[in-house]
Design a protein around this motif. Structure first.
Motif, PDB file in Angstrom:
ATOM      1  N   GLU A 161       0.826  -1.204   0.000  1.00  0.00           N
ATOM      2  CA  GLU A 161       0.000   0.000   0.000  1.00  0.00           C
ATOM      3  C   GLU A 161       0.863   1.258   0.000  1.00  0.00           C
ATOM      4  O   GLU A 161       0.532   2.262  -0.640  1.00  0.00           O
ATOM      5  CB  GLU A 161      -0.933  -0.003   1.214  1.00  0.00           C
ATOM      6  CG  GLU A 161      -2.049   1.015   1.136  1.00  0.00           C
ATOM      7  CD  GLU A 161      -2.927   0.835  -0.091  1.00  0.00           C
ATOM      8  OE1 GLU A 161      -3.360   1.855  -0.665  1.00  0.00           O
ATOM      9  OE2 GLU A 161      -3.170  -0.321  -0.490  1.00  0.00           O
ATOM     10  N   ALA A 162       1.979   1.218   0.722  1.00  0.00           N
ATOM     11  CA  ALA A 162       2.880   2.369   0.744  1.00  0.00           C
ATOM     12  C   ALA A 162       3.475   2.634  -0.635  1.00  0.00           C
ATOM     13  O   ALA A 162       3.548   3.783  -1.091  1.00  0.00           O
ATOM     14  CB  ALA A 162       4.001   2.143   1.768  1.00  0.00           C
ATOM     15  N   VAL A 163       3.893   1.569  -1.319  1.00  0.00           N
ATOM     16  CA  VAL A 163       4.443   1.724  -2.664  1.00  0.00           C
ATOM     17  C   VAL A 163       3.366   2.215  -3.623  1.00  0.00           C
ATOM     18  O   VAL A 163       3.607   3.100  -4.464  1.00  0.00           O
ATOM     19  CB  VAL A 163       5.063   0.401  -3.157  1.00  0.00           C
ATOM     20  CG1 VAL A 163       5.452   0.507  -4.633  1.00  0.00           C
ATOM     21  CG2 VAL A 163       6.292   0.044  -2.321  1.00  0.00           C
ATOM     22  N   ARG A 164       2.161   1.668  -3.514  1.00  0.00           N
ATOM     23  CA  ARG A 164       1.062   2.092  -4.382  1.00  0.00           C
ATOM     24  C   ARG A 164       0.828   3.602  -4.243  1.00  0.00           C
ATOM     25  O   ARG A 164       0.656   4.323  -5.225  1.00  0.00           O
ATOM     26  CB  ARG A 164      -0.217   1.344  -4.037  1.00  0.00           C
ATOM     27  CG  ARG A 164      -1.403   1.714  -4.940  1.00  0.00           C
ATOM     28  CD  ARG A 164      -2.685   1.063  -4.435  1.00  0.00           C
ATOM     29  NE  ARG A 164      -2.566  -0.379  -4.368  1.00  0.00           N
ATOM     30  CZ  ARG A 164      -2.762  -1.177  -5.405  1.00  0.00           C
ATOM     31  NH1 ARG A 164      -3.091  -0.669  -6.579  1.00  0.00           N
ATOM     32  NH2 ARG A 164      -2.633  -2.482  -5.273  1.00  0.00           N
ATOM     33  N   ASP A 165       0.831   4.082  -3.016  1.00  0.00           N
ATOM     34  CA  ASP A 165       0.577   5.502  -2.777  1.00  0.00           C
ATOM     35  C   ASP A 165       1.685   6.373  -3.364  1.00  0.00           C
ATOM     36  O   ASP A 165       1.417   7.383  -4.029  1.00  0.00           O
ATOM     37  CB  ASP A 165       0.452   5.758  -1.271  1.00  0.00           C
ATOM     38  CG  ASP A 165       0.164   7.210  -0.961  1.00  0.00           C
ATOM     39  OD1 ASP A 165      -0.817   7.756  -1.487  1.00  0.00           O
ATOM     40  OD2 ASP A 165       0.937   7.813  -0.196  1.00  0.00           O
ATOM     41  N   THR A 166       2.946   5.995  -3.150  1.00  0.00           N
ATOM     42  CA  THR A 166       4.042   6.829  -3.638  1.00  0.00           C
ATOM     43  C   THR A 166       4.106   6.836  -5.163  1.00  0.00           C
ATOM     44  O   THR A 166       4.352   7.885  -5.778  1.00  0.00           O
ATOM     45  CB  THR A 166       5.396   6.367  -3.079  1.00  0.00           C
ATOM     46  OG1 THR A 166       5.641   4.998  -3.456  1.00  0.00           O
ATOM     47  CG2 THR A 166       5.443   6.479  -1.563  1.00  0.00           C
ATOM     48  N   VAL A 167       3.880   5.678  -5.779  1.00  0.00           N
ATOM     49  CA  VAL A 167       3.902   5.613  -7.241  1.00  0.00           C
ATOM     50  C   VAL A 167       2.752   6.442  -7.822  1.00  0.00           C
ATOM     51  O   VAL A 167       2.916   7.185  -8.794  1.00  0.00           O
ATOM     52  CB  VAL A 167       3.832   4.155  -7.729  1.00  0.00           C
ATOM     53  CG1 VAL A 167       3.662   4.088  -9.235  1.00  0.00           C
ATOM     54  CG2 VAL A 167       5.098   3.401  -7.324  1.00  0.00           C
ATOM     55  N   ASN A 168       1.576   6.313  -7.218  1.00  0.00           N
ATOM     56  CA  ASN A 168       0.413   7.054  -7.689  1.00  0.00           C
ATOM     57  C   ASN A 168       0.658   8.560  -7.629  1.00  0.00           C
ATOM     58  O   ASN A 168       0.228   9.311  -8.508  1.00  0.00           O
ATOM     59  CB  ASN A 168      -0.808   6.679  -6.845  1.00  0.00           C
ATOM     60  CG  ASN A 168      -2.105   6.842  -7.598  1.00  0.00           C
ATOM     61  OD1 ASN A 168      -2.117   6.893  -8.820  1.00  0.00           O
ATOM     62  ND2 ASN A 168      -3.202   6.928  -6.879  1.00  0.00           N
ATOM     63  N   ARG A 169       1.364   9.004  -6.628  1.00  0.00           N
ATOM     64  CA  ARG A 169       1.614  10.431  -6.445  1.00  0.00           C
ATOM     65  C   ARG A 169       2.643  10.994  -7.434  1.00  0.00           C
ATOM     66  O   ARG A 169       2.788  12.210  -7.538  1.00  0.00           O
ATOM     67  CB  ARG A 169       2.067  10.711  -5.013  1.00  0.00           C
ATOM     68  CG  ARG A 169       0.960  10.597  -3.991  1.00  0.00           C
ATOM     69  CD  ARG A 169       1.474  10.789  -2.576  1.00  0.00           C
ATOM     70  NE  ARG A 169       0.412  10.684  -1.599  1.00  0.00           N
ATOM     71  CZ  ARG A 169      -0.347  11.692  -1.173  1.00  0.00           C
ATOM     72  NH1 ARG A 169      -0.133  12.907  -1.667  1.00  0.00           N
ATOM     73  NH2 ARG A 169      -1.291  11.502  -0.282  1.00  0.00           N
ATOM     74  N   THR A 170       3.353  10.118  -8.117  1.00  0.00           N
ATOM     75  CA  THR A 170       4.341  10.599  -9.098  1.00  0.00           C
ATOM     76  C   THR A 170       3.905  10.352 -10.538  1.00  0.00           C
ATOM     77  O   THR A 170       4.669  10.622 -11.463  1.00  0.00           O
ATOM     78  CB  THR A 170       5.711   9.926  -8.872  1.00  0.00           C
ATOM     79  OG1 THR A 170       5.598   8.505  -9.027  1.00  0.00           O
ATOM     80  CG2 THR A 170       6.261  10.231  -7.480  1.00  0.00           C
ATOM     81  N   LEU A 171       2.679   9.867 -10.749  1.00  0.00           N
ATOM     82  CA  LEU A 171       2.245   9.568 -12.110  1.00  0.00           C
ATOM     83  C   LEU A 171       2.199  10.820 -12.981  1.00  0.00           C
ATOM     84  O   LEU A 171       2.597  10.787 -14.143  1.00  0.00           O
ATOM     85  CB  LEU A 171       0.858   8.915 -12.090  1.00  0.00           C
ATOM     86  CG  LEU A 171       0.816   7.410 -11.840  1.00  0.00           C
ATOM     87  CD1 LEU A 171      -0.625   6.939 -11.771  1.00  0.00           C
ATOM     88  CD2 LEU A 171       1.572   6.650 -12.912  1.00  0.00           C
ATOM     89  N   ARG A 172       1.706  11.921 -12.428  1.00  0.00           N
ATOM     90  CA  ARG A 172       1.550  13.113 -13.261  1.00  0.00           C
ATOM     91  C   ARG A 172       2.890  13.660 -13.747  1.00  0.00           C
ATOM     92  O   ARG A 172       3.068  13.852 -14.957  1.00  0.00           O
ATOM     93  CB  ARG A 172       0.761  14.186 -12.504  1.00  0.00           C
ATOM     94  CG  ARG A 172       0.536  15.443 -13.327  1.00  0.00           C
ATOM     95  CD  ARG A 172      -0.422  16.392 -12.674  1.00  0.00           C
ATOM     96  NE  ARG A 172      -0.041  16.752 -11.325  1.00  0.00           N
ATOM     97  CZ  ARG A 172      -0.282  17.943 -10.778  1.00  0.00           C
ATOM     98  NH1 ARG A 172      -0.905  18.868 -11.465  1.00  0.00           N
ATOM     99  NH2 ARG A 172       0.072  18.181  -9.547  1.00  0.00           N
ATOM    100  N   PRO A 173       3.870  13.900 -12.870  1.00  0.00           N
ATOM    101  CA  PRO A 173       5.155  14.378 -13.402  1.00  0.00           C
ATOM    102  C   PRO A 173       5.854  13.358 -14.297  1.00  0.00           C
ATOM    103  O   PRO A 173       6.596  13.728 -15.202  1.00  0.00           O
ATOM    104  CB  PRO A 173       5.977  14.693 -12.155  1.00  0.00           C
ATOM    105  CG  PRO A 173       5.312  13.973 -11.041  1.00  0.00           C
ATOM    106  CD  PRO A 173       3.860  13.929 -11.396  1.00  0.00           C
TER     107      PRO A 173
END
Length: 245
Positions: A161-173
């Motif tokens: 879940e931690a990895v999912r959140d961090t990856v999701n937060r960098t999708l736009r850039p």
């Protein structure tokens, strides 16, 4: 009825006059989110319920619900005049990548111990999809899936879940890199190396490989964002010292 609502009713098999509010909210969220992530709606761009209603052909209540969800995801912010697409926050990005390095290190080490050959074969197929015909939807799905699936092989729900959140937060850039064939080939090469190291249960080399991959992506993103200032202007960037306000 709005065009999008008619299409949704036909697709879902509902009566054309009554597509569910839940489905319309999901449709509005999906469309607006995709345009934000692919920079069709630019960082810092002011948006309104009425304006989005006209663009997407979806009534106002689902648009409002979608905006509330996007605020929770950090992709939209409230302003004195209504709403705006969240600007890039360079400090937050650096912090996300620092945190991601820690959790992915732990996740990939556990994956080396727990992953099965079949799971790794399936993961390599996901990695290979990154070289397939390029579309925004496929790219977002594959980019998220590779790292989350590596974390899932740790068999630790909290790390995943931690990895999912961090990856999701960098999708736009990361979209700033997505149209580069060179960047996609580099990602495929590095992801394949990580999968191979997990297969060989080489924890330290696997952790080092995923760490270097993350740092390379971070540096590419920060460079691409810096170059994008000429395109998006000052409003696309959070003011120093105001992150999280």
């Amino acid at each position: 009825m709005k065009e999008a609502e008619q299409q949704l009713a036909q697709h879902s098999g509902e009566d054309e006059g009554a597509p569910s509010a839940r489905n319309l909210g999901r449709l509005a969220h999906s469309r607006i989110r995709a345009d934000i992530l692919s920079l069709g709606l630019a960082p810092g761009e002011v948006v309104s319920e009425r304006g989005l209603q006209g663009v997407y052909g979806i009534s106002r209540t689902p648009i409002r619900e979608a905006l509330a969800a996007l605020i929770r995801e950090g992709l939209v912010v409230r302003t004195a005049r209504g709403y705006a697409v969240a600007p890039f926050d360079l400090r937050e990005l650096r912090e996300i990548f620092d945190y991601r390095e820690i959790v992915e290190d732990a996740a990939v080490r556990l994956a080396c111990r727990n992953a099965t050959p079949q799971e790794l074969d399936d993961l390599q197929k996901t990695v290979d999809r990154g070289l397939a015909a390029f579309t925004p939807d496929d790219w977002f799905e594959a980019g998220l899936d590779v790292h989350v699936r590596i974390a899932a092989l740790s068999c630790n729900r909290f790390l995943c879940e931690a990895v999912r959140d961090t990856v999701n937060r960098t999708l736009r850039p990361r979209w700033l890199l997505a149209s580069s064939e060179e960047a996609r080939e580099a990602a495929h090469r590095e992801h394949s190396e990580i999968v191979d190291l997990i297969r060989r249960q080489e924890e330290e080399p696997a952790a080092r490989a995923i760490r270097l991959h993350g740092r390379d992506v971070r540096d590419r993103i920060l460079s691409a964002i810096s170059d994008s200032r000429r395109i998006f202007g000052a409003r696309a960037f959070a003011e120093p010292g105001r992150q999280g306000d």
